[in-house]
Write an enzyme that holds these catalytic residues in place. Structure first.
Site, mmCIF file in Angstrom:
data_model
loop_
_atom_site.group_PDB
_atom_site.id
_atom_site.type_symbol
_atom_site.label_atom_id
_atom_site.label_comp_id
_atom_site.label_asym_id
_atom_site.label_seq_id
_atom_site.Cartn_x
_atom_site.Cartn_y
_atom_site.Cartn_z
ATOM 1 N N CYS A 159 0.819 -1.209 0.000
ATOM 2 C CA CYS A 159 0.000 0.000 0.000
ATOM 3 C C CYS A 159 0.865 1.276 0.000
ATOM 4 O O CYS A 159 1.576 1.520 -0.956
ATOM 5 C CB CYS A 159 -0.999 -0.026 1.150
ATOM 6 S SG CYS A 159 -2.478 0.956 0.779
ATOM 7 N N HIS A 173 -4.453 -4.544 0.611
ATOM 8 C CA HIS A 173 -4.131 -5.132 1.909
ATOM 9 C C HIS A 173 -4.598 -6.578 1.988
ATOM 10 O O HIS A 173 -5.609 -6.889 2.617
ATOM 11 C CB HIS A 173 -4.783 -4.318 3.029
ATOM 12 C CG HIS A 173 -4.162 -2.975 3.251
ATOM 13 N ND1 HIS A 173 -2.986 -2.805 3.947
ATOM 14 C CD2 HIS A 173 -4.548 -1.735 2.851
ATOM 15 C CE1 HIS A 173 -2.680 -1.521 3.986
ATOM 16 N NE2 HIS A 173 -3.603 -0.856 3.330
ATOM 17 N N GLU A 217 -3.393 -8.651 3.785
ATOM 18 C CA GLU A 217 -3.214 -9.088 5.174
ATOM 19 C C GLU A 217 -4.393 -8.731 6.068
ATOM 20 O O GLU A 217 -4.483 -9.246 7.203
ATOM 21 C CB GLU A 217 -1.925 -8.491 5.752
ATOM 22 C CG GLU A 217 -2.005 -7.045 6.200
ATOM 23 C CD GLU A 217 -1.880 -6.021 5.084
ATOM 24 O OE1 GLU A 217 -1.809 -4.820 5.383
ATOM 25 O OE2 GLU A 217 -1.854 -6.445 3.896
#
Length: 314
Positions: free
Chosen positions: A142, A234, A236
């Site tokens: 990001c 993202h 994650e």
């Protein structure tokens, strides 16, 4: 992990063309194995949350991985205790002479500032330069991806009309080994106010786009030397991360809209549809496996060469 096949096995050449690692018995007998060394530069304010999110994905690899968390020193960390940072994090000065097979640089909530206005910009660029010679592969996430693209290639970030917030489709481009096993379309959480200058990206011969969305632009980019990976999104994020961000923005008086394609019926009390979890695990598995395949066994050679697979080699 690579597949071991008998010398001359017909499927080996086909698998190599599909970027699936297959090695013959001779190479398997001579193959050295050691733990991968991984450093994570955690720029997110809620560091413990980010630690858990990343370690959850990394831990699914069959490889043994030694992880060091790194922190910026030119910044006051308000959301994580100094005790935690001193006990579990290392500084750049402490690792500058060391080498790592992989480095992850997270996002950070500073994207509306000019890069040079970020209080730790000088320290971050020193780490980015260091990674060129002291790591095998760097995964930039990001804002971390935007910062690295700007520093290495001069690619600017551009403001969006409103916050890009929700779950968005990505179209796989080509057959890069980092998206091996991906569906043609896959989803990633997005939470950002800026994108990258697509015209500058397209004009950069050192970079390859491997996933994009026609409305939001490029979402996954790799350097042609296999050393840098850029993910504008993202993977994650946990299931409820965007929900927590939405209510946080509401408490701050921001006009953030509900995250798109996230709540079952587009209402904040609805169930959440997690449509990215499987590809998140697959992406991190692919990246770690790729690092394992190309990083030198001798740790002191990391950063100076890649052990690239040779197509068609027996």
């Amino acid at each position: 992990m690579p597949i071991k096949l008998t010398e001359g096995f017909p499927a080996k050449e086909v698998l190599e063309k599909e970027n699936i690692f297959a090695i013959d018995s001779q190479r398997a007998r001579s193959q050295d194995i050691r733990p991968l060394r991984l450093a994570i530069l955690n720029l997110m304010p809620e560091k413990i949350t980010t630690e858990l999110q990343l370690l959850r994905l990394i831990s699914q690899s069959p490889l043994q991985i030694d992880v060091d968390f790194l922190r910026i020193t030119a910044h006051e960390h308000k959301h994580t205790s100094l005790h935690h940072l001193n006990k579990f994090y290392r500084t750049f000065e402490q690792v500058v002479a060391e080498r790592y097979d992989g480095l992850i640089i997270t996002g950070a909530p500073v994207e509306q500032l000019a890069f040079e206005e970020v209080d730790y910009w000088e320290e971050l660029t020193a780490i980015l330069d260091w990674a060129k010679t002291h790591t095998t592969s760097t995964l930039n996430i990001c804002w971390g991806a935007q910062a690295a693209l700007y520093h290495h290639y001069g690619i600017a970030k551009v403001p969006l009309e409103k916050k890009l917030f929700g779950i968005f489709a990505n179209r796989s481009v080509g057959n890069h080994r980092l998206i091996r096993g991906f569906d043609d379309y896959f989803y990633t959480p997005q939470s950002r106010y800026t994108g990258v200058a697509e015209d500058q990206l397209a004009a950069c011969p050192e970079l390859e786009v491997i996933a994009r969305n026609p409305e939001i632009g490029s979402t996954m980019i790799v350097s042609c030397d296999h050393r840098e990976v850029y993910v504008l999104g993202h993977f994650e994020y946990a299931t409820e991360t965007l929900k927590q961000e939405y209510f946080r923005d509401q408490e701050r008086g921001l006009d953030t809209e509900l995250p798109e394609n996230y709540f079952q019926y587009n209402y904040p009390t609805d169930a959440i549809r997690n449509t990215w979890r499987g590809h998140a695990y697959l992406f991190f598995h692919n990246w770690l496996n790729d690092v394992y395949q190309v990083t030198p066994y001798e740790i002191e050679r990391v950063g100076s060469e890649l052990m690239l697979p040779q197509p068609g080699a027996s």
